[in-house]
Design a protein around this motif. Structure first.
Motif, PDB file in Angstrom:
ATOM      1  N   PRO A  72       3.401  11.302  -5.128  1.00  0.00           N
ATOM      2  CA  PRO A  72       4.844  11.388  -4.872  1.00  0.00           C
ATOM      3  C   PRO A  72       5.264  12.495  -3.909  1.00  0.00           C
ATOM      4  CG  PRO A  72       4.318  12.157  -7.090  1.00  0.00           C
ATOM      5  CD  PRO A  72       3.064  11.574  -6.520  1.00  0.00           C
ATOM      6  N   TYR A  73       4.426  13.506  -3.706  1.00  0.00           N
ATOM      7  CA  TYR A  73       4.811  14.611  -2.840  1.00  0.00           C
ATOM      8  C   TYR A  73       4.249  14.491  -1.422  1.00  0.00           C
ATOM      9  CZ  TYR A  73       6.258  16.399  -7.304  1.00  0.00           C
ATOM     10  OH  TYR A  73       6.856  16.528  -8.532  1.00  0.00           O
ATOM     11  N   THR A  74       3.563  13.397  -1.152  1.00  0.00           N
ATOM     12  CA  THR A  74       3.023  13.166   0.186  1.00  0.00           C
ATOM     13  C   THR A  74       4.138  12.658   1.096  1.00  0.00           C
ATOM     14  OG1 THR A  74       0.832  12.630  -0.665  1.00  0.00           O
ATOM     15  CG2 THR A  74       1.373  11.782   1.512  1.00  0.00           C
ATOM     16  N   LYS A  75       4.186  13.183   2.303  1.00  0.00           N
ATOM     17  CA  LYS A  75       5.149  12.693   3.292  1.00  0.00           C
ATOM     18  C   LYS A  75       4.609  11.366   3.831  1.00  0.00           C
ATOM     19  CE  LYS A  75       7.671  13.784   7.459  1.00  0.00           C
ATOM     20  NZ  LYS A  75       8.081  14.795   8.415  1.00  0.00           N
ATOM     21  N   ILE A  76       5.395  10.313   3.702  1.00  0.00           N
ATOM     22  CA  ILE A  76       4.997   8.989   4.188  1.00  0.00           C
ATOM     23  C   ILE A  76       5.967   8.567   5.284  1.00  0.00           C
ATOM     24  CG2 ILE A  76       4.639   6.562   3.610  1.00  0.00           C
ATOM     25  CD1 ILE A  76       3.991   7.417   0.752  1.00  0.00           C
ATOM     26  N   ILE A 117       0.842  -1.197   0.000  1.00  0.00           N
ATOM     27  CA  ILE A 117       0.000   0.000   0.000  1.00  0.00           C
ATOM     28  C   ILE A 117       0.880   1.251   0.000  1.00  0.00           C
ATOM     29  CG2 ILE A 117      -1.755   1.314   1.251  1.00  0.00           C
ATOM     30  CD1 ILE A 117      -2.773  -1.377   2.363  1.00  0.00           C
ATOM     31  N   ALA A 118       1.945   1.244   0.796  1.00  0.00           N
ATOM     32  CA  ALA A 118       2.838   2.406   0.868  1.00  0.00           C
ATOM     33  C   ALA A 118       3.496   2.690  -0.495  1.00  0.00           C
ATOM     34  CB  ALA A 118       3.909   2.184   1.937  1.00  0.00           C
ATOM     35  N   MET A 119       3.934   1.648  -1.180  1.00  0.00           N
ATOM     36  CA  MET A 119       4.549   1.833  -2.495  1.00  0.00           C
ATOM     37  C   MET A 119       3.535   2.381  -3.497  1.00  0.00           C
ATOM     38  SD  MET A 119       6.993  -1.545  -2.614  1.00  0.00           S
ATOM     39  CE  MET A 119       7.603  -1.274  -4.255  1.00  0.00           C
ATOM     40  N   ASN A 120       2.311   1.874  -3.440  1.00  0.00           N
ATOM     41  CA  ASN A 120       1.260   2.353  -4.322  1.00  0.00           C
ATOM     42  C   ASN A 120       0.933   3.815  -4.022  1.00  0.00           C
ATOM     43  OD1 ASN A 120      -0.637   2.147  -6.361  1.00  0.00           O
ATOM     44  ND2 ASN A 120      -2.176   1.197  -5.072  1.00  0.00           N
ATOM     45  N   ILE A 145       9.418   5.551   2.246  1.00  0.00           N
ATOM     46  CA  ILE A 145       9.100   6.337   3.443  1.00  0.00           C
ATOM     47  C   ILE A 145      10.192   7.373   3.689  1.00  0.00           C
ATOM     48  CG2 ILE A 145       7.759   4.470   4.484  1.00  0.00           C
ATOM     49  CD1 ILE A 145      10.184   3.917   6.325  1.00  0.00           C
ATOM     50  N   GLU A 146       9.890   8.330   4.552  1.00  0.00           N
ATOM     51  CA  GLU A 146      10.828   9.423   4.788  1.00  0.00           C
ATOM     52  C   GLU A 146      11.621   9.306   6.075  1.00  0.00           C
ATOM     53  OE1 GLU A 146       9.301  13.265   3.847  1.00  0.00           O
ATOM     54  OE2 GLU A 146       8.096  12.461   2.220  1.00  0.00           O
ATOM     55  N   ASN A 147      11.223   8.426   6.975  1.00  0.00           N
ATOM     56  CA  ASN A 147      12.004   8.246   8.206  1.00  0.00           C
ATOM     57  C   ASN A 147      12.943   7.057   8.021  1.00  0.00           C
ATOM     58  OD1 ASN A 147       9.215   6.979   8.416  1.00  0.00           O
ATOM     59  ND2 ASN A 147      10.228   5.899  10.096  1.00  0.00           N
ATOM     60  N   GLU A 148      14.176   7.234   8.453  1.00  0.00           N
ATOM     61  CA  GLU A 148      15.169   6.172   8.252  1.00  0.00           C
ATOM     62  C   GLU A 148      15.310   5.243   9.445  1.00  0.00           C
ATOM     63  OE1 GLU A 148      19.237   7.725   7.830  1.00  0.00           O
ATOM     64  OE2 GLU A 148      18.350   9.684   8.227  1.00  0.00           O
ATOM     65  N   ILE A 180      12.363  -0.859   8.269  1.00  0.00           N
ATOM     66  CA  ILE A 180      12.278   0.595   8.095  1.00  0.00           C
ATOM     67  C   ILE A 180      13.429   1.080   7.211  1.00  0.00           C
ATOM     68  CG2 ILE A 180      12.463   2.825   9.302  1.00  0.00           C
ATOM     69  CD1 ILE A 180       9.763   1.494   9.699  1.00  0.00           C
ATOM     70  N   GLU A 181      14.633   0.594   7.475  1.00  0.00           N
ATOM     71  CA  GLU A 181      15.795   1.007   6.682  1.00  0.00           C
ATOM     72  C   GLU A 181      15.625   0.642   5.205  1.00  0.00           C
ATOM     73  OE1 GLU A 181      19.075  -0.847   8.719  1.00  0.00           O
ATOM     74  OE2 GLU A 181      18.872   0.488  10.460  1.00  0.00           O
ATOM     75  N   LYS A 182      15.104  -0.561   4.927  1.00  0.00           N
ATOM     76  CA  LYS A 182      14.900  -0.979   3.532  1.00  0.00           C
ATOM     77  C   LYS A 182      13.870  -0.093   2.840  1.00  0.00           C
ATOM     78  CE  LYS A 182      16.103  -5.859   3.881  1.00  0.00           C
ATOM     79  NZ  LYS A 182      15.597  -7.242   3.853  1.00  0.00           N
ATOM     80  N   ALA A 183      12.759   0.188   3.525  1.00  0.00           N
ATOM     81  CA  ALA A 183      11.723   1.037   2.937  1.00  0.00           C
ATOM     82  C   ALA A 183      12.245   2.453   2.692  1.00  0.00           C
ATOM     83  CB  ALA A 183      10.486   1.057   3.832  1.00  0.00           C
ATOM     84  N   TYR A 184      13.073   2.938   3.602  1.00  0.00           N
ATOM     85  CA  TYR A 184      13.686   4.268   3.439  1.00  0.00           C
ATOM     86  C   TYR A 184      14.645   4.257   2.241  1.00  0.00           C
ATOM     87  CZ  TYR A 184      16.576   8.359   4.332  1.00  0.00           C
ATOM     88  OH  TYR A 184      17.264   9.532   4.191  1.00  0.00           O
ATOM     89  N   ASP A 185      15.490   3.229   2.147  1.00  0.00           N
ATOM     90  CA  ASP A 185      16.440   3.122   1.038  1.00  0.00           C
ATOM     91  C   ASP A 185      15.742   3.023  -0.312  1.00  0.00           C
ATOM     92  OD1 ASP A 185      18.529   3.253   2.834  1.00  0.00           O
ATOM     93  OD2 ASP A 185      18.904   1.077   2.850  1.00  0.00           O
ATOM     94  N   MET A 186      14.552   2.426  -0.331  1.00  0.00           N
ATOM     95  CA  MET A 186      13.768   2.295  -1.570  1.00  0.00           C
ATOM     96  C   MET A 186      13.027   3.586  -1.913  1.00  0.00           C
ATOM     97  SD  MET A 186      12.197  -1.537  -0.917  1.00  0.00           S
ATOM     98  CE  MET A 186      10.780  -1.191  -1.899  1.00  0.00           C
ATOM     99  N   GLY A 187      13.054   4.564  -1.008  1.00  0.00           N
ATOM    100  CA  GLY A 187      12.368   5.824  -1.258  1.00  0.00           C
ATOM    101  C   GLY A 187      10.872   5.787  -0.984  1.00  0.00           C
TER     102      GLY A 187
END
Length: 147
Positions: free
Chosen positions: A27-31, A18-21, A50-53, A41-48
């Motif tokens: 694209p300009y929404t802060k997730i 859902i987050a990727m979709n 989410i915004e928190n690392e 969390i680190e993987k999702a951040y590295d993939m762009g």
């Protein structure tokens, strides 16, 4: 429909999908997200996506327009109890139906010409769940589109 900030609690198969979709359509929404594993969390951040690392506290979700609870139900219920006192009234929690013991089959975001604004599409396993969900959401003044 404009989304300034969206949060995900749980980034397993459903949450990250859902987050990727969401990222693709908005694209300009802060997730932001929290998960059981720092590595997730680190993987999702590295993939762009989410915004928190790193993992964040539930208080950081207070000003989200949407919060998707995608963790196991028992964990989600605890989050709902904690979030209910800190979220803004406009925040929508996707697990409201699950909290009412209404079984969801699938959830997704629809953003096409059929609707004037983005909507969340929810599929159910059975007619009873659909009817109970409609009643629950209408009580909270949601627009309902049935197919």
């Amino acid at each position: 429909m404009a989304f300034n900030k969206v949060g995900f609690i749980g980034l397993g198969l459903i949450g990250v999908s859902i987050a990727m979709n969401f990222r693709r359509h908005y694209p300009y929404t802060k997730i932001i997200a929290a998960a059981g594993s720092e590595e997730t969390i680190e993987k999702a951040y590295d993939m762009g996506v989410i915004e928190n690392e790193s993992n964040i506290p539930l208080g950081d979700f207070a000003d989200c327009d949407y919060i998707f609870l995608c963790a196991p139900t028992s964990f989600n219920i605890g989050c709902l109890r904690e979030l209910k006192d800190i979220i803004f009234s406009k925040t929508i929690i996707a697990s409201t139906l699950a909290f009412q013991n209404i079984n969801l089959k699938n959830m997704g975001i629809i953003n096409n010409r059929e609707f004037e604004e983005g909507v969340i599409r929810v599929d159910f396993y059975d007619r009873d769940s659909l009817e109970r969900a409609c009643a629950e959401l209408k009580e909270r003044n949601y627009k309902i589109y049935l197919r």
